[in-house]
Enzyme design. Sequence first.
Site, PDB file in Angstrom:
ATOM      1  N   CYS A 129      42.432 -36.328 -20.325  1.00 25.15           N
ATOM      2  CA  CYS A 129      41.100 -36.062 -19.772  1.00 25.15           C
ATOM      3  C   CYS A 129      39.985 -36.056 -20.802  1.00 25.15           C
ATOM      4  O   CYS A 129      38.805 -36.091 -20.441  1.00 25.15           O
ATOM      5  CB  CYS A 129      41.099 -34.724 -19.032  1.00 25.15           C
ATOM      6  SG  CYS A 129      42.442 -34.541 -17.856  1.00 25.15           S
ATOM      7  N   HIS A 394      36.041 -36.969 -11.402  1.00 27.45           N
ATOM      8  CA  HIS A 394      36.599 -36.900 -12.756  1.00 27.45           C
ATOM      9  C   HIS A 394      37.479 -38.116 -13.017  1.00 27.45           C
ATOM     10  O   HIS A 394      38.708 -38.040 -12.948  1.00 27.45           O
ATOM     11  CB  HIS A 394      37.392 -35.587 -12.880  1.00 27.45           C
ATOM     12  CG  HIS A 394      38.215 -35.447 -14.119  1.00 27.45           C
ATOM     13  ND1 HIS A 394      37.866 -36.000 -15.343  1.00 27.45           N
ATOM     14  CD2 HIS A 394      39.394 -34.801 -14.341  1.00 27.45           C
ATOM     15  CE1 HIS A 394      38.782 -35.698 -16.242  1.00 27.45           C
ATOM     16  NE2 HIS A 394      39.726 -34.976 -15.662  1.00 27.45           N
ATOM     17  N   CYS A 424      39.179 -29.369 -20.036  1.00 27.37           N
ATOM     18  CA  CYS A 424      40.611 -29.123 -20.166  1.00 27.37           C
ATOM     19  C   CYS A 424      41.314 -30.473 -20.182  1.00 27.37           C
ATOM     20  O   CYS A 424      40.764 -31.481 -19.740  1.00 27.37           O
ATOM     21  CB  CYS A 424      41.123 -28.242 -19.035  1.00 27.37           C
ATOM     22  SG  CYS A 424      40.739 -28.818 -17.370  1.00 27.37           S
ATOM     23  N   GLY A 426      45.155 -32.507 -19.627  1.00 25.56           N
ATOM     24  CA  GLY A 426      46.497 -32.457 -19.087  1.00 25.56           C
ATOM     25  C   GLY A 426      47.547 -32.154 -20.147  1.00 25.56           C
ATOM     26  O   GLY A 426      47.407 -32.572 -21.300  1.00 25.56           O
TER      27      GLY A 426
END
Length: 448
Positions: A129, A394, A424, A426
Amino acid sequence: MLQASTLAARRTGRAALNQPRLYATHATTRSKAVEALLVGRPDDVVITLALRTAMTKGKKGSFKDTSADSLLYAMLKAANQRSGVNPALVQDIVTGVCHSPSPTYEARAAAIAAGFPDHVPVQAINRLCSSGLMAVRSVSDSIARGDIDIGLAVGYESMSTNPRPTPQFSHPAILTNQTSKDCAEPMGWTSENVATDFNISRQAMDEYALLSHTRAAQASASGRFKDEIVPVETTVLVPKDPGNPKDLTDAISKTVNVTVDEGLRPSTMEGLSKLKSAFPQWGEGKSTAGNSSPITDGAAAVLLMRRSKAEELGLEVLARHVTTAVTGVAPRHMGISPSYAIPDVLKKAGIKMSDVDLFEVNEAFASMMVYCINKLGLPLDKLNVNGGAIALGHPLGCTGARQIATGLSELKKRDQNVLLTSMCIGSGMGAAAVFVRESTGKVTNASL
């Protein structure tokens, strides 16, 4: 649950969202730490361009039939055309993407097709991400080391054509280690872990989601995103039978010009509260389609160079990249990582939370946002002021670069100085970055 004072502030903020508001120029009193960051030096790594495509609905929107390489090509072409830089001067292109199967090949091919000479190299990187932000950091680091003077970072993701693969482990040492196995947990499950383990209520999650939906819808309606979005012409396959949208047999190819974020869903608390859990296997699962980031397609680009080079080329400096921090947390609590990455990057930058003018924190799920707001005391009047990923979407590899384009555009409109982005990641990681711009004393597009 969110603190009472925070809830009260949110209610006040929600009412204010329905009224036009003016943004005042940045206060003339700044901390000494911020003043020090605003001193420009020839070797600073600066941003002269930050753009993005519209964010479109995964598997349903205008990019659903646009391949990852086509999406990347469109972003590279737009960056080339709008940069004000001879493409032959670009010394490296770094792309961030998660799930494209051949990212380096498609990056190389797309860059050449977009007009960059074949002597311009490419690199594809993947930190899930944060991939878009990691592309920016990679280019920035190369400039800071003196390896290059100009580099282009791009984050992109076609979640429609390259869905998330299910991670598969085989080594006994991994399979017998629960924390290792947690790295493969679906992201939605980690949202439920955060909500359950930290006692975050469905109501608090829906309340935060409503704030994001409301802000994004109003920002889009008022044209607040226009400066950062580049139009992309593409084709969409339209089924012959509208009642059977998945049957593309003899589908009609329709040309569309994509200019507006498509996933915006004006919402109410009543509507959000009625949505069913996206993960019913959790029993009282609190994460829903309304308080989680949707599957989305999109791309963003950031052009970086040495300040002396920007001045030589007569380019406007949008901001300086100050520093980036990356950290790790327990994989099952993936979403809480910004609460660690943000303090880390503030320390590295030598500033305090109160010095930050705007926060762009990726809203993977409302559970992690509520946690981070409570943990850090993030100010809602500075946080995702035009909505975030719960509303906009996202696209995994795109987000890190998209946040920069969105944040710097808003920072300029308000004539403010400090942007902090975070997300954040993954498998249990988090990242954050700090950017600063010099004030001009002018507020543009002042009313919302």
